[in-house]
Write an enzyme that holds these catalytic residues in place. Structure first.
Site, PDB file in Angstrom:
ATOM      1  N   MET B 292      37.264  38.153  28.228  1.00  0.00           N
ATOM      2  CA  MET B 292      36.429  38.117  29.424  1.00  0.00           C
ATOM      3  C   MET B 292      35.136  38.909  29.241  1.00  0.00           C
ATOM      4  SD  MET B 292      36.913  36.360  32.032  1.00  0.00           S
ATOM      5  CE  MET B 292      38.428  36.180  32.955  1.00  0.00           C
ATOM      6  N   TYR B 435      29.675  32.022  38.919  1.00  0.00           N
ATOM      7  CA  TYR B 435      30.912  31.809  38.126  1.00  0.00           C
ATOM      8  C   TYR B 435      31.228  32.986  37.210  1.00  0.00           C
ATOM      9  CZ  TYR B 435      27.978  29.327  34.470  1.00  0.00           C
ATOM     10  OH  TYR B 435      27.074  28.939  33.534  1.00  0.00           O
ATOM     11  N   GLU B 436      32.429  32.901  36.618  1.00  0.00           N
ATOM     12  CA  GLU B 436      32.933  33.972  35.747  1.00  0.00           C
ATOM     13  C   GLU B 436      33.070  35.288  36.535  1.00  0.00           C
ATOM     14  OE1 GLU B 436      33.526  32.619  32.673  1.00  0.00           O
ATOM     15  OE2 GLU B 436      34.703  34.408  32.238  1.00  0.00           O
ATOM     16  N   GLY B 437      33.467  35.167  37.804  1.00  0.00           N
ATOM     17  CA  GLY B 437      33.536  36.331  38.692  1.00  0.00           C
ATOM     18  C   GLY B 437      32.214  36.517  39.391  1.00  0.00           C
ATOM     19  N   GLN B 442      31.800  41.546  40.417  1.00  0.00           N
ATOM     20  CA  GLN B 442      31.381  42.379  39.289  1.00  0.00           C
ATOM     21  C   GLN B 442      31.070  43.797  39.770  1.00  0.00           C
ATOM     22  OE1 GLN B 442      31.551  41.163  36.211  1.00  0.00           O
ATOM     23  NE2 GLN B 442      32.073  39.166  37.051  1.00  0.00           N
TER      24      GLN B 442
END
Lengths: 249, 589
Positions: B292, B435-437, B442
């Protein structure tokens, strides 16, 4: 044929804006991006294509210049040249001296064909190939836009003022490339990695026994005058008057 | 007209002069042969590929988009050929292990190539990015048999990868996901479920798509501790490596979305398809999270790449567009003469160049974490990466989007119409914030998990590194005036950091409410740090082009004077706490 020799030159990258040195002795290359001369890149591409077609066994790239020119030779190796040689010199070097050094390498490597760029984009001399052919007493075809090898003959289509001219030269021969000869390939990542393992031989110019003393004297280098601001004229007669005054008509 | 040129010169300045990667790689046994010359050749060639092959497909791909025809996803014209060329040139295997056909090059080189991919064609860049992510998860956690079966063809680009995490009711909270997996007699699993938002979920560019699917096995605990990871190929692979029958995987729909139109974002149905477990039962999320950090760094770089592409067009336009007058130039002037346009351009550049430096700094830490022989250094580097990952992901995509909008604004009406490509960058950049969190997630990660990681050692060491640079800068005439405002901003950042960790802002609502502002403050100080380091690298006597040195000093000064002052406001916002946010009852919003 057994071998093709491709002399290449490292020049100021065509996308960089040249800057004149403060003392007016030349172009300042420090910290600037240097690349393989575009015409030379075409020469390498053509030689590698001939090899890939099975018409040549080996492609040797050579450059005459500073140690940094090894980067350009590595690029030629990544494109598909088999080995490379650098004749290292930091001083100014002119086409005649370059042609003599290439002749020396030709004597050692014994290629059947030498392919060079027709000129380098830094000084636009357009002399080395012709001088080399004369020194070797080989036939030459300059400004090639197509090239076909048939047995021991190379057929070269040249771009001339009136159109195209096709010459047939017995090998060994010297050919210089024009822009339309081919479009150089993108190097693959594995080939870039393999290129650094290929042989790259460096010889100091002093060990070559060739007279490289410049014949030309550079009096000065300066950038073009910046364009002066224009002026709007009121009518045609003022325009004509101004042109007369400037001696333009 | 719009164009994209890979910023190789700036990248080499960072590698050679600012971070001296030659010294860093010399300490990494597997990387010590990768000198500046070879890295420069690689970046040059990658840059050529991106600007000559991928960039020309960017606008056309956006207009044409992907289509779903009889269950098969069709990518825009030229994409399949570009993928073939990309794969044949070996770019997909840049940082992959040599045993599976890759070149094992450093993350630092990979991430710079990722920037070029994102700047030239973000939709395309996601294909190799996701394939690499899938490869890294398989390599780290799958059985040797799975690695041998799948990795060589994925590294070479014959097959691509996709990550299937999100479901309709399980987005940021993956603990809610419902897909299931039941064991088969032969040791494989039957995977059933529906997933949404699956990038590169299906396409016509490669022979096979390898899906990594999160699902629950029978009797799995509830929440995130009951999720397992499964490898499910679109087409089953025979024992001899040839392709066999179609697996029960289908595309339910293509998502209709704001940007990245050439990227097939799919609704995927896994209807009892055959899959193989990757890693241990119920440890699937942990397996996903090992890669990740790398994925989030990649997404951050997408914000940077698109911002740079927008800036390049804006700059070219500003030099040529003749409008208005200027006090000290005769006649109509190019708009770059106007102070406000210059401010806009510098706001973009002062972000882009500092962000690129931050990416190189972080990627070098990832290379230390992976390749350094000393376990303590690996550990420290890994913790630093963990700290910085949410900052890179969120700040580079937030500021990146703002920069794309600024680049659009420079063109006025021409930025709003399609022809110049600026509006596409705005639409494309938007997804990277989500996206990707999401960037909100974050920021929570930074404040709630990363500040207290390893008893707060990583964050303290990070601030100490900045202090060290400030001490060096104080003695340099060009850098000292920059160090002063940065020192003041760092004081503010350290102050709120202490309060968030254990002071008056350490309560859950205060942390949650502060997170986004805190991450932005953290990023501004980090960018400022990078500017001081870049100016230090431009010290007199370095063989650098005068134009580069002048540009760096001017952009650094602009950043300190006209961007960094936001630190004061952010610190005040954070200090206000959650009171005004939590006081209002839900129904009165």
């Amino acid at each position: 044929m057994k071998k093709i020799l491709v002399p290449i030159k490292m020049v100021l990258d065509a996308n960089m804006r040249p800057r004149v040195k403060a003392d007016g002795t030349g172009i300042d290359l420090s910290g600037m991006k240097l690349s393989i001369n575009p015409f030379c890149e075409i020469a390498v591409e053509e030689a590698v294509r001939l090899k890939e077609k099975g018409l040549a066994e080996q492609v040797v790239a050579i450059s005459i210049g500073p140690a940094k020119a090894q980067d350009s030779l590595r690029q030629a190796l990544a494109m598909g040249a088999d080995s490379a040689r650098l004749i290292e010199t930091d001083g100014p070097i002119e086409p005649l001296a370059v042609a003599k050094l290439i002749r020396m390498v030709v004597d050692e490597e014994k290629p059947e064909l030498v392919i060079l760029g027709k000129q380098a984009v830094d000084d636009d001399c357009n002399q080395t190939g012709q001088m080399l052919a004369a020194l070797l007493d080989w036939p030459q075809a300059t400004f090639a836009s197509a090239l076909r090898v048939e047995g021991t003959v190379v057929h070269v289509t040249r771009e001339v003022d009136g159109g195209h001219q096709t010459l047939s030269l017995p090998l060994p021969a010297v050919v210089t490339t024009d822009l339309r000869l081919n479009e150089p390939r993108h190097c693959s990542l594995p080939n870039i990695m393999k290129a650094r393992k290929k042989a790259l031989d460096v010889t100091p110019v002093a060990a070559c026994g060739v007279d490289t003393v410049p014949r030309l004297k550079v009096l000065g280098v300066k950038p073009p005058e910046p364009r002066k601001a224009g002026r709007r004229v009121a009518d045609v007669s003022e325009l004509v008057g101004d042109l007369r005054a400037a001696g333009a008509i | 007209m719009p164009h994209y040129k890979a910023p190789v010169e700036d990248m080499m300045f960072l590698l050679r002069d600012v971070f001296r990667v030659q010294d860093i790689f010399a300490e990494l046994p597997e990387q010590k042969e990768n000198d500046l010359e070879i890295i420069s050749s690689i970046l040059e060639e990658a840059g050529k590929f991106c600007s000559e092959i991928l960039y020309p497909l960017n606008a056309a791909g956006d207009i044409e988009g992907c289509r779903l025809e009889n269950g098969i996803v069709r990518t825009p014209k030229g994409f399949a050929e570009a993928w073939k060329a990309f794969s044949e040139a070996g770019w997909g295997g840049l940082s992959a292990p040599t045993e599976y056909g890759g070149q094992n090059l450093p993350r630092t080189v990979q991430i710079l190539v990722d920037e070029m991919l994102s700047g030239s064609n973000l939709s395309f860049g996601l294909f190799p990015g996701l394939t690499r992510g899938a490869c890294e998860a398989i390599e780290a956690h799958a059985s040797q048999a799975l690695k041998d079966t799948y990795l060589p063809n994925m590294v070479s680009g014959v097959w691509t990868g996709a990550m299937a995490l999100t479901e309709g009711n399980a987005g940021s909270d993956l603990g809610l996901l419902k897909a299931t997996a039941t064991p088969r007699a032969d040791g494989s699993w039957t995977v059933t479920g529906s997933k949404i938002f699956i990038s590169s979920g299906d396409h016509d560019m490669a022979e096979n798509v390898i899906h990594l699917v999160l699902a629950r096995i029978p009797d799995a605990p509830a929440g995130t501790k009951g999720i397992s990871l499964f490898l499910c190929p679109k087409i089953l692979v025979n024992a001899d490596g040839t392709l066999g029958a179609r697996n029960a995987i289908s595309v339910g729909a293509l998502e209709h979305k704001m940007g990245i139109h050439a990227q097939p974002t799919c609704v995927m149905n896994y209807d009892g398809c055959q899959g193989w477990m990757v890693g241990e039962p119920n440890r699937g999320l942990a397996a996903m999270f090992t890669m990740m950090n790398a994925e989030r760094l990649f997404v951050g770089v997408q914000g940077l790449g698109v911002a740079d592409a927008s800036c390049q067009t804006a700059l070219a336009y500003a030099r040529e567009r003749m409008q208005g007058r200027s006090p000290d130039r005769a006649g109509t002037v190019p708009i770059i003469a106007h102070a406000d346009v210059r401010r806009t351009l510098l706001s973009m550049q002062s972000f882009i160049e500092a962000a690129r430096a931050m990416v190189v700094y972080t990627a070098l830490e990832m290379d230390r974490e992976k390749f350094h022989p000393d376990a303590t250094i690996r550990q420290r580097a890994g913790e630093n990466v963990a700290l910085l990952t949410p900052v890179i992901k969120a700040a580079l995509t937030d500021f990146g989007f703002e920069a794309a909008v600024a680049g659009q604004q420079v063109l006025g009406g021409h930025g709003y119409i399609r022809e110049w490509g600026q509006e596409q960058y705005v639409r494309d950049a938007r997804i990277a914030m989500i996206y990707e969190g999401t960037n909100g997630i974050q920021a929570q990660d930074l404040v709630i998990r990363k500040l207290t990681l390893a008893e707060g050692l990583p964050v303290r060491s990070y601030f100490a590194q900045i202090r060290q640079t400030l001490a060096v800068a104080a003695a340099h005439s060009n850098a000292a005036p920059l160090a002063e405002p940065l020192g003041a901003a760092l004081d503010l950042l350290e102050g709120v950091t202490t309060r968030l960790i254990s002071g008056d802002l350490a309560g859950p609502d205060d942390r949650n409410a502060a997170a986004v502002d805190y991450l932005r403050l953290f990023a501004l100080v980090s960018f400022g740090w990078m500017w001081v380091r870049m100016v230090l690298a431009c010290a007199p006597g370095q063989p650098l082009p005068d134009a580069l040195v002048q540009h760096k000093r001017a952009a650094a000064t602009f950043f300190m004077q006209r961007v960094l002052p936001q630190a004061t406001a952010l610190s005040q916002q954070i200090s206000a706490g959650a009171g005004s946010i939590m006081a209002l009852p839900d129904e009165l919003f």
